[in-house]
Write a protein that holds these residues in place. Sequence first.
Motif, PDB file in Angstrom:
ATOM      1  N   THR A 216       6.253  42.633  57.365  1.00  0.00           N
ATOM      2  CA  THR A 216       5.455  41.685  57.280  1.00  0.00           C
ATOM      3  C   THR A 216       6.512  39.964  57.705  1.00  0.00           C
ATOM      4  OG1 THR A 216       3.543  42.743  56.374  1.00  0.00           O
ATOM      5  CG2 THR A 216       3.890  40.244  56.354  1.00  0.00           C
ATOM      6  N   VAL A 217       7.279  40.366  56.584  1.00  0.00           N
ATOM      7  CA  VAL A 217       8.177  39.544  56.193  1.00  0.00           C
ATOM      8  C   VAL A 217       8.672  38.401  57.694  1.00  0.00           C
ATOM      9  CG1 VAL A 217       8.562  40.181  54.143  1.00  0.00           C
ATOM     10  CG2 VAL A 217      10.114  40.826  55.759  1.00  0.00           C
ATOM     11  N   VAL A 218       8.941  39.269  58.505  1.00  0.00           N
ATOM     12  CA  VAL A 218       9.076  38.792  59.651  1.00  0.00           C
ATOM     13  C   VAL A 218       8.926  37.352  60.305  1.00  0.00           C
ATOM     14  CG1 VAL A 218      11.020  40.658  60.512  1.00  0.00           C
ATOM     15  CG2 VAL A 218       8.576  39.856  61.566  1.00  0.00           C
ATOM     16  N   HIS A 219       7.870  37.249  59.811  1.00  0.00           N
ATOM     17  CA  HIS A 219       6.862  35.838  60.178  1.00  0.00           C
ATOM     18  C   HIS A 219       6.444  35.171  58.499  1.00  0.00           C
ATOM     19  CE1 HIS A 219       5.732  36.655  64.204  1.00  0.00           C
ATOM     20  NE2 HIS A 219       5.685  38.393  64.218  1.00  0.00           N
ATOM     21  N   THR A 220       6.386  35.915  57.488  1.00  0.00           N
ATOM     22  CA  THR A 220       6.397  35.155  56.013  1.00  0.00           C
ATOM     23  C   THR A 220       7.107  34.055  56.046  1.00  0.00           C
ATOM     24  OG1 THR A 220       6.497  36.914  54.592  1.00  0.00           O
ATOM     25  CG2 THR A 220       4.305  36.665  55.236  1.00  0.00           C
ATOM     26  N   LEU A 221       8.517  34.792  56.040  1.00  0.00           N
ATOM     27  CA  LEU A 221      10.158  34.638  55.418  1.00  0.00           C
ATOM     28  C   LEU A 221      10.349  33.451  56.092  1.00  0.00           C
ATOM     29  CD1 LEU A 221      12.344  37.285  54.609  1.00  0.00           C
ATOM     30  CD2 LEU A 221      10.820  35.661  52.869  1.00  0.00           C
ATOM     31  N   PRO A 222      10.219  33.081  58.276  1.00  0.00           N
ATOM     32  CA  PRO A 222       9.841  31.794  58.557  1.00  0.00           C
ATOM     33  C   PRO A 222       9.494  30.358  57.884  1.00  0.00           C
ATOM     34  CG  PRO A 222       9.901  33.214  59.770  1.00  0.00           C
ATOM     35  CD  PRO A 222       9.695  34.067  58.563  1.00  0.00           C
ATOM     36  N   LEU A 223       8.235  31.488  57.747  1.00  0.00           N
ATOM     37  CA  LEU A 223       7.501  29.955  57.170  1.00  0.00           C
ATOM     38  C   LEU A 223       8.172  29.399  55.078  1.00  0.00           C
ATOM     39  CD1 LEU A 223       4.063  31.458  58.244  1.00  0.00           C
ATOM     40  CD2 LEU A 223       5.419  29.599  59.226  1.00  0.00           C
ATOM     41  N   ALA A 224       7.913  30.990  54.484  1.00  0.00           N
ATOM     42  CA  ALA A 224       8.560  30.234  53.036  1.00  0.00           C
ATOM     43  C   ALA A 224      10.072  29.290  53.013  1.00  0.00           C
ATOM     44  CB  ALA A 224       8.669  31.983  52.285  1.00  0.00           C
ATOM     45  N   LEU A 225      10.763  29.919  54.096  1.00  0.00           N
ATOM     46  CA  LEU A 225      12.178  29.507  53.649  1.00  0.00           C
ATOM     47  C   LEU A 225      13.127  28.450  54.899  1.00  0.00           C
ATOM     48  CD1 LEU A 225      13.916  32.675  53.339  1.00  0.00           C
ATOM     49  CD2 LEU A 225      13.798  31.005  51.909  1.00  0.00           C
ATOM     50  N   ALA A 226      11.532  27.806  55.467  1.00  0.00           N
ATOM     51  CA  ALA A 226      11.362  26.585  56.659  1.00  0.00           C
ATOM     52  C   ALA A 226      12.708  25.366  56.022  1.00  0.00           C
ATOM     53  CB  ALA A 226       9.957  25.832  56.996  1.00  0.00           C
ATOM     54  N   GLY A 227      13.828  25.092  56.755  1.00  0.00           N
ATOM     55  CA  GLY A 227      14.100  23.716  56.117  1.00  0.00           C
ATOM     56  C   GLY A 227      15.197  24.495  54.907  1.00  0.00           C
ATOM     57  N   THR A 228      15.460  25.391  54.814  1.00  0.00           N
ATOM     58  CA  THR A 228      16.215  25.507  54.131  1.00  0.00           C
ATOM     59  C   THR A 228      17.370  26.329  54.215  1.00  0.00           C
ATOM     60  OG1 THR A 228      15.969  27.937  53.490  1.00  0.00           O
ATOM     61  CG2 THR A 228      14.641  26.290  51.931  1.00  0.00           C
ATOM     62  N   GLY A 229      17.635  26.209  56.116  1.00  0.00           N
ATOM     63  CA  GLY A 229      18.776  26.343  55.967  1.00  0.00           C
ATOM     64  C   GLY A 229      19.074  28.036  56.184  1.00  0.00           C
ATOM     65  N   VAL A 230      18.295  28.997  55.888  1.00  0.00           N
ATOM     66  CA  VAL A 230      18.844  30.734  55.624  1.00  0.00           C
ATOM     67  C   VAL A 230      18.246  30.811  57.539  1.00  0.00           C
ATOM     68  CG1 VAL A 230      17.807  32.824  55.316  1.00  0.00           C
ATOM     69  CG2 VAL A 230      18.051  30.614  53.302  1.00  0.00           C
ATOM     70  N   ARG A 231      19.192  31.761  57.531  1.00  0.00           N
ATOM     71  CA  ARG A 231      19.215  32.132  58.907  1.00  0.00           C
ATOM     72  C   ARG A 231      18.281  33.489  59.004  1.00  0.00           C
ATOM     73  NH1 ARG A 231      22.157  36.282  61.877  1.00  0.00           N
ATOM     74  NH2 ARG A 231      22.291  36.458  63.789  1.00  0.00           N
ATOM     75  N   ILE A 232      17.200  33.442  59.560  1.00  0.00           N
ATOM     76  CA  ILE A 232      16.092  35.254  59.865  1.00  0.00           C
ATOM     77  C   ILE A 232      16.916  35.597  60.826  1.00  0.00           C
ATOM     78  CG2 ILE A 232      14.097  35.758  59.003  1.00  0.00           C
ATOM     79  CD1 ILE A 232      12.978  33.753  57.496  1.00  0.00           C
ATOM     80  N   ALA A 233      17.161  36.886  60.802  1.00  0.00           N
ATOM     81  CA  ALA A 233      17.702  38.005  61.808  1.00  0.00           C
ATOM     82  C   ALA A 233      16.428  39.312  61.691  1.00  0.00           C
ATOM     83  CB  ALA A 233      18.519  38.066  62.264  1.00  0.00           C
ATOM     84  N   VAL A 234      15.485  39.252  62.763  1.00  0.00           N
ATOM     85  CA  VAL A 234      14.672  40.843  62.739  1.00  0.00           C
ATOM     86  C   VAL A 234      15.889  42.199  63.330  1.00  0.00           C
ATOM     87  CG1 VAL A 234      13.936  40.055  65.180  1.00  0.00           C
ATOM     88  CG2 VAL A 234      12.677  41.350  63.438  1.00  0.00           C
ATOM     89  N   LEU A 235      15.704  42.953  63.394  1.00  0.00           N
ATOM     90  CA  LEU A 235      16.535  44.455  63.660  1.00  0.00           C
ATOM     91  C   LEU A 235      16.135  45.312  64.445  1.00  0.00           C
ATOM     92  CD1 LEU A 235      17.616  45.155  60.330  1.00  0.00           C
ATOM     93  CD2 LEU A 235      19.307  43.948  61.877  1.00  0.00           C
ATOM     94  N   ASP A 236      15.752  45.495  65.698  1.00  0.00           N
ATOM     95  CA  ASP A 236      15.139  46.298  66.627  1.00  0.00           C
ATOM     96  C   ASP A 236      15.495  47.521  66.020  1.00  0.00           C
ATOM     97  OD1 ASP A 236      13.894  44.050  68.504  1.00  0.00           O
ATOM     98  OD2 ASP A 236      16.161  43.825  69.457  1.00  0.00           O
ATOM     99  N   ILE A 237      14.423  48.741  66.409  1.00  0.00           N
ATOM    100  CA  ILE A 237      14.228  49.791  66.273  1.00  0.00           C
ATOM    101  C   ILE A 237      14.633  50.816  67.575  1.00  0.00           C
ATOM    102  CG2 ILE A 237      13.117  51.940  65.642  1.00  0.00           C
ATOM    103  CD1 ILE A 237      14.704  50.709  63.305  1.00  0.00           C
ATOM    104  N   ASP A 238      15.494  51.382  67.679  1.00  0.00           N
ATOM    105  CA  ASP A 238      15.835  52.303  68.836  1.00  0.00           C
ATOM    106  C   ASP A 238      14.277  52.945  69.052  1.00  0.00           C
ATOM    107  OD1 ASP A 238      16.463  54.589  70.971  1.00  0.00           O
ATOM    108  OD2 ASP A 238      18.846  53.228  70.325  1.00  0.00           O
ATOM    109  N   PRO A 239      14.069  53.963  69.858  1.00  0.00           N
ATOM    110  CA  PRO A 239      13.075  54.846  69.693  1.00  0.00           C
ATOM    111  C   PRO A 239      13.832  56.161  69.761  1.00  0.00           C
ATOM    112  CG  PRO A 239      12.981  53.062  72.369  1.00  0.00           C
ATOM    113  CD  PRO A 239      13.659  52.578  71.094  1.00  0.00           C
TER     114      PRO A 239
END
Length: 274
Positions: A216-239
Amino acid sequence: TVRGLAPRLRAAARIVIGDPFSRYVQLLLALSRARDLVVVDDGTATVEFLAQLARGERLVRWHRRGGRRGPRELLLAPVSAAARRRLTPGEGNPRIEVFSAMPVDAAPEGLTLTRNTLAWTRARFGPPRLTGGADLVGTSLVETGVVDEDRYREAVHALVRAHGVTRYFAHRRESAAKLRHLTDGTGLEVVRPDLPLELIARRGPTGRTLLSFPSTVVHTLPLALAGTGVRIAVLDIDPQWLTGHASPRAQGFLSGVTSSARAAHRLTSVPLNP
């Protein structure tokens, strides 16, 4: 509890629920005569819930294997079916509203979607003080039987080496034994948040980089931290990380979480090749 709530449920004009997949919530809905039903949920399950409603399918959490149902599921099947009908817009049914930060591609016609922008969170907390390191958001994919624990531990160790991760925000369902294994040899500080991570990150201190597995947080953290300069990266899961107990839908669901986050919030991806 159900008996005690029944009179209030029958009298209520509006019911607000958080988890439409919960059998307990579904049982309570059967006692309600409310004309307004509101689902408030910022979880990835919201996307699956709306897609299942749109397809007319029974309500099943994405990580369940499905197939043959056990005695408990068969016993509660009429309750679940009644809840699905009640949550589907239509003549004689309540007005349905879903309040969520999640992107929605499929929803039944007649259902009202209201987007949660986390404006209150941004106004109430922060902006956070940024640290020089990176933080990693944990997941309960091991505990739910989706991802192999050894591969997960290897990935966390590799991320510590590659990105200088210093803190690990544990999911509430993560076991103490697994967390001890994660800290062995890494020096990671494990944090069990006592508040939603969106509030913790907004209050700070927060790493200048936040890495997260599909959740969930890969969708909510970008909204919560907008404009703060925090870089958010999502990790892909290998099958290949998936266990033999994982649902056939698991890989598609997890890929959908990461791809929709990249599209909606322009997140970068970090491959997991420990």
